[in-house]
Design a protein around this motif. Structure first.
Motif, short mmCIF file in Angstrom:
data_model
loop_
_atom_site.label_atom_id
_atom_site.label_comp_id
_atom_site.label_asym_id
_atom_site.label_seq_id
_atom_site.Cartn_x
_atom_site.Cartn_y
_atom_site.Cartn_z
N ASP A 114 67.53 -0.91 41.42
CA ASP A 114 66.19 -0.59 41.93
C ASP A 114 65.30 -0.16 40.78
N SER A 118 62.15 -0.38 40.25
CA SER A 118 60.87 0.26 40.53
C SER A 118 61.04 1.63 41.18
N ASP A 119 62.28 2.00 41.47
CA ASP A 119 62.60 3.34 42.00
C ASP A 119 61.86 3.68 43.30
N ASP A 120 61.86 2.69 44.20
CA ASP A 120 61.23 2.96 45.51
C ASP A 120 62.25 2.94 46.64
N TYR A 123 64.30 0.42 47.35
CA TYR A 123 64.61 -0.97 47.76
C TYR A 123 64.85 -1.83 46.52
N VAL A 124 65.69 -2.83 46.70
CA VAL A 124 65.83 -3.85 45.65
C VAL A 124 65.28 -5.14 46.24
N ASN A 125 64.10 -5.51 45.80
CA ASN A 125 63.44 -6.68 46.41
C ASN A 125 62.56 -7.39 45.38
N ASP A 137 61.31 -5.59 42.21
CA ASP A 137 62.27 -5.40 41.10
C ASP A 137 62.54 -6.73 40.40
#
Ligand SMILES: [Ca+2]
Ligand SMILES: [Ca+2]
Length: 349
Positions: free
Chosen positions: A324, A326-328, A330-332, A335
């Motif tokens: 993750d 972008s550290d939000d 979620y891995v999507n 990222d």
């Protein structure tokens, strides 16, 4: 006729006097030129030498070890700094600071500043005496062993380990750490592009590596920097290990998910003082944390990628955390796209 002869003699005298003047001027010139040249050359070599940044190479304390009886008179001591050519440094105003190890009180010093001091024994036992020589930003410390005996009783000071230097450790002041993809950390395609302005982890560990002039690299400390939502960057102070000596170093920084980065310029570390680290940014995408961004990181990211469908292989929470970027949480596509933008730099410093 005699009158004429007189005139001739007078003229001869005049010529001699003229020649004397010229001779005198020639002698003065001959004397002045070499002295001027010598002074100019020595001044130039001194300036080059001082600019080299390694003026104080070592310190000698005399005597090199103190063995003294409780009943003895104060012992005279002297210290002298030496340059890299092993020559004593008389030509600079070196500051000498004397101290006894704070872990014992075997004796005291009559003076704690200057080239000379005296040691007065107080208590039977072993101790350590240190002298720190400093000039400009250079600091060099030397310690010698102190044995205070009491008549027949002689303390066994062999193998007494040198105490760690008494100075406080140095620390680094991070005024702006930009993490790509987070806040206003930018990325490899655009240094000022906004990333995730509300990261889940507001604290990040930085590992500090220092490299000395001989190319030896040491892991000099680990500490945290904190995210500021107003500036979109991370800041903080990180203490260096107290084994780090004062001196000039190259600085490299690593953080999880990010490639190690060598910070521009030389950092001057002085015990007990802070050194300001200029702004820098770190490149993300190192999901397996091996200081490279490559196909393995890509595969791990794809394992955890989840948009409409569940992730194909991401049961490990730490794996998901590392993917993750972008550290939000979620891995999507965020990222994935950030990873692709970062790929232009594949390995860390
Ligand atoms: Ca990697
Ligand atoms: Ca993400």
């Amino acid at each position: 006729m005699p009158k004429k002869a007189n005139i001739v003699v007078f003229k001869k005298k005049n010529i001699l006097q003229e020649h004397k003047k010229i001779l005198f001027i020639l002698v003065v010139i001959l004397l002045v030129i070499p002295v001027t040249v010598f002074l100019a050359l020595s001044r130039q070599s001194f300036i080059n030498f001082a600019d080299a940044g390694s003026t104080i190479d070592s310190i000698e304390i005399s005597p090199g070890e103190i063995v003294i009886d409780l009943k003895d008179d104060p012992l005279a001591l002297s210290a002298l700094a030496y340059d890299v050519f092993k020559g004593p440094i008389y030509y600079l105003d070196i500051n000498y600071a004397w101290s006894m190890s704070s872990t014992n009180t075997v004796g005291t010093l009559t003076k704690t500043n200057g080239e000379v001091s005296q040691f007065i024994p107080l208590v039977f036992g072993c101790g350590q005496l240190s002298v720190t020589a400093s000039w400009s930003e250079e600091v060099v410390t030397k310690s010698i062993q102190v044995s205070v005996k009491d008549g027949e009783n002689i303390p066994n000071c062999t193998g007494v380990t040198s105490p760690t230097p008494m100075d406080e450790p140095a620390y680094l002041e991070f005024t702006s750490v930009k993490l790509h993809g987070i806040g206003f950390g930018g990325d490899n395609t655009n240094a000022s592009i906004a990333g995730n302005l509300n990261p889940q982890r507001n604290e990040r560990d930085l590992i500090v590596y220092l490299e000395d002039s001989s190319g030896n690299s040491i892991s000099a400390g680990v500490g945290q920097v904190i995210y500021s939502s107003s500036s979109g960057v991370f800041t903080g102070n990180i203490s260096l290990s107290d084994t780090v000596s004062s001196g000039n170093y190259l600085l490299k920084i690593k953080s999880d998910q990010y490639l190690r980065k060598q910070i521009g310029g030389i950092v001057s570390v002085v015990k007990g003082e802070s050194a300001k680290v200029p702004e820098f940014s770190l490149i993300t995408g190192d999901v397996d944390n091996n200081n490279k961004v490559d196909i393995n990181d890509y595969n791990l990211l794809i394992d955890c990628y989840s948009d409409l469908l569940p992730a194909r292989n991401c049961n490990d929470d730490n794996k998901k955390l590392m993917a993750d970027l972008s550290d939000d949480g979620y891995v999507n596509a965020d990222d994935y796209n950030l990873f692709i933008r970062e790929l232009s730099v594949a390995s860390g410093d």
